[in-house]
Design a protein around this motif. Structure first.
Motif, PDB file in Angstrom:
ATOM      1  N   PRO A  21      -0.364  -8.012  13.664  1.00 28.13           N
ATOM      2  CA  PRO A  21      -1.697  -8.546  13.988  1.00 28.13           C
ATOM      3  C   PRO A  21      -2.866  -7.969  12.767  1.00 28.13           C
ATOM      4  N   GLU A  22      -2.927  -6.737  12.925  1.00 31.76           N
ATOM      5  CA  GLU A  22      -3.958  -6.235  12.157  1.00 31.76           C
ATOM      6  C   GLU A  22      -3.749  -6.415  10.562  1.00 31.76           C
ATOM      7  N   ASP A  23      -2.351  -6.273  10.224  1.00 32.02           N
ATOM      8  CA  ASP A  23      -2.100  -6.600   8.841  1.00 32.02           C
ATOM      9  C   ASP A  23      -2.250  -7.942   8.232  1.00 32.02           C
ATOM     10  N   PHE A  24      -1.559  -8.875   9.113  1.00 32.75           N
ATOM     11  CA  PHE A  24      -2.153 -10.047   8.950  1.00 32.75           C
ATOM     12  C   PHE A  24      -3.754 -10.458   8.844  1.00 32.75           C
ATOM     13  N   SER A  25      -4.447 -10.071   9.790  1.00 37.14           N
ATOM     14  CA  SER A  25      -6.016 -10.215   9.466  1.00 37.14           C
ATOM     15  C   SER A  25      -6.631  -9.823   8.251  1.00 37.14           C
ATOM     16  N   ARG A 108      -0.522 -17.993  -1.394  1.00 42.86           N
ATOM     17  CA  ARG A 108      -0.587 -17.129  -2.744  1.00 42.86           C
ATOM     18  C   ARG A 108      -1.583 -16.210  -2.624  1.00 42.86           C
ATOM     19  N   VAL A 109      -1.403 -14.902  -2.899  1.00 39.12           N
ATOM     20  CA  VAL A 109      -2.269 -13.855  -2.995  1.00 39.12           C
ATOM     21  C   VAL A 109      -2.390 -13.113  -4.272  1.00 39.12           C
ATOM     22  N   ALA A 110      -3.405 -12.682  -4.673  1.00 41.71           N
ATOM     23  CA  ALA A 110      -3.413 -11.957  -6.097  1.00 41.71           C
ATOM     24  C   ALA A 110      -2.491 -10.513  -5.608  1.00 41.71           C
ATOM     25  N   LEU A 111      -1.703 -10.179  -6.823  1.00 40.52           N
ATOM     26  CA  LEU A 111      -0.733  -9.369  -6.705  1.00 40.52           C
ATOM     27  C   LEU A 111      -1.307  -7.900  -6.499  1.00 40.52           C
ATOM     28  N   GLU A 112      -2.392  -7.685  -7.086  1.00 40.03           N
ATOM     29  CA  GLU A 112      -3.345  -6.449  -7.106  1.00 40.03           C
ATOM     30  C   GLU A 112      -3.643  -6.178  -5.451  1.00 40.03           C
ATOM     31  N   TRP A 113      -4.197  -7.249  -4.928  1.00 40.23           N
ATOM     32  CA  TRP A 113      -4.423  -7.024  -3.711  1.00 40.23           C
ATOM     33  C   TRP A 113      -3.270  -6.709  -2.507  1.00 40.23           C
ATOM     34  N   ASN A 115      -0.442  -5.249  -3.512  1.00 37.10           N
ATOM     35  CA  ASN A 115      -0.125  -3.962  -3.905  1.00 37.10           C
ATOM     36  C   ASN A 115      -1.107  -3.024  -2.973  1.00 37.10           C
ATOM     37  N   GLU A 116      -2.469  -3.074  -3.021  1.00 31.60           N
ATOM     38  CA  GLU A 116      -3.206  -2.365  -2.323  1.00 31.60           C
ATOM     39  C   GLU A 116      -2.970  -2.332  -0.937  1.00 31.60           C
ATOM     40  N   GLY A 117      -2.635  -3.198  -0.426  1.00 31.31           N
ATOM     41  CA  GLY A 117      -2.240  -3.415   1.042  1.00 31.31           C
ATOM     42  C   GLY A 117      -0.922  -2.603   1.313  1.00 31.31           C
ATOM     43  N   VAL A 118       0.016  -2.863   0.538  1.00 29.15           N
ATOM     44  CA  VAL A 118       1.370  -2.038   0.518  1.00 29.15           C
ATOM     45  C   VAL A 118       1.037  -0.471   0.430  1.00 29.15           C
ATOM     46  N   ALA A 119       0.028  -0.292  -0.386  1.00 30.41           N
ATOM     47  CA  ALA A 119      -0.167   1.129  -0.650  1.00 30.41           C
ATOM     48  C   ALA A 119      -0.918   1.853   0.461  1.00 30.41           C
ATOM     49  N   MET A 120      -1.831   1.103   1.055  1.00 25.96           N
ATOM     50  CA  MET A 120      -2.824   1.585   2.045  1.00 25.96           C
ATOM     51  C   MET A 120      -2.212   1.388   3.504  1.00 25.96           C
ATOM     52  N   ARG A 121      -1.414   0.415   3.843  1.00 24.77           N
ATOM     53  CA  ARG A 121      -1.010  -0.227   5.323  1.00 24.77           C
ATOM     54  C   ARG A 121       0.472   0.036   5.320  1.00 24.77           C
ATOM     55  N   PRO A 122       0.944   1.051   6.152  1.00 21.55           N
ATOM     56  CA  PRO A 122       2.308   1.485   6.350  1.00 21.55           C
ATOM     57  C   PRO A 122       3.236   0.184   7.002  1.00 21.55           C
ATOM     58  N   LYS A 123       2.764  -0.545   8.137  1.00 25.36           N
ATOM     59  CA  LYS A 123       3.712  -1.412   8.628  1.00 25.36           C
ATOM     60  C   LYS A 123       3.577  -2.501   7.532  1.00 25.36           C
ATOM     61  N   LEU A 124       2.672  -3.155   6.717  1.00 24.22           N
ATOM     62  CA  LEU A 124       2.747  -4.026   5.835  1.00 24.22           C
ATOM     63  C   LEU A 124       3.721  -3.590   4.598  1.00 24.22           C
TER      64      LEU A 124
END
Length: 244
Positions: A21-25, A108-113, A115-124
């Protein structure tokens, strides 16, 4: 977690639906819903990838385009995953041509955004890398399938996987789309589908094929159909299973 209409639309993509839930939000405000009409080219070979798409009901093929003008499918994307993300792990340029075979919508989501989530959020990151593993295994299975299995068996596989991604027995595939997916001439597809119709497995219609004997179609398909479903069931349970 937000529970508005747009959030529900985004969750039609089963990879997005698996997010915590927190990653989706965190991701949801940056998602936009886009239309993907049949034949739309999202990326050509060598073009920069700026977005990741999470299909809802659309199906997109990644094609290798040959100098002769022909093409062959390397991978396919539906509601079980995302396109554009894996390529960007290696290079920001497209591996081939991404083209919509079955029309529908996607988030659709900007790839940069992302990638930022993947770097910062372990579960994502874990969710996206589980999909990456499943995608790579699927791609290798399709490469082997194209090399050793008959056009008829591969055609049955493509019809079945499209049906599983759309939950429709009237599978919205044209002969042209099947020819691109299988890397054969349209006339070859017409011959194969005529054989399948005479066997009572499908009925051909305008712009669609109706499955009339699923068990028979599965028996005619190559082993890769169940192998690919098994890969996704292991890594992303239920992602490639049709709705009940």
């Amino acid at each position: 977690m937000k529970n508005g209409p747009k959030a529900d639309i985004h969750r039609k993509n089963r990879l997005l639906a698996t997010l915590e839930p927190e990653d989706f939000s965190w991701l949801e405000p940056h998602l936009e819903v886009v239309d993907l009409p049949r034949g739309k080219v999202l990326f050509e070979m060598g073009e920069p990838i700026r977005h990741t798409y999470f299909p809802h009901d659309a199906i997109v093929s990644l094609l290798t385009v040959l100098h002769s003008g022909g093409s062959v499918e390397m991978a396919v994307f539906g509601r079980e995953g995302a396109l554009g993300f894996v390529s960007a792990l290696v290079t920001r340029q497209s591996f081939g041509r991404y083209v919509t075979q079955v029309p529908g919508t996607a988030s659709r989501v900007a790839l940069e955004w992302l990638n930022e989530g993947v770097a910062m959020r372990p579960k994502l990151r874990h969710a996206m890398f589980r999909f990456t593993e499943a995608f790579l295994a699927q791609t290798l299975q399709i490469v082997a399938c194209n090399a050793v299995h008959s056009v008829e068996a591969r055609c049955c596989r493509s019809i079945l996987t499209t049906r599983d991604r759309t939950d429709r027995d009237d599978v919205p595939l044209t002969h042209e789309a099947l020819a691109e997916m299988l890397g054969v001439q349209r006339s070859t597809v017409s011959s194969v589908t005529s054989v399948l119709q005479k066997a009572g497995l499908i009925v051909q219609g305008r712009g669609a094929l109706k499955i009339t004997d699923r068990e028979g179609l599965e028996a005619t398909a190559c082993e890769c159909y169940h192998a690919i479903r098994g890969i996704f069931d292991k890594l992303l349970p239920g992602a490639l299973r049709p709705n009940r």
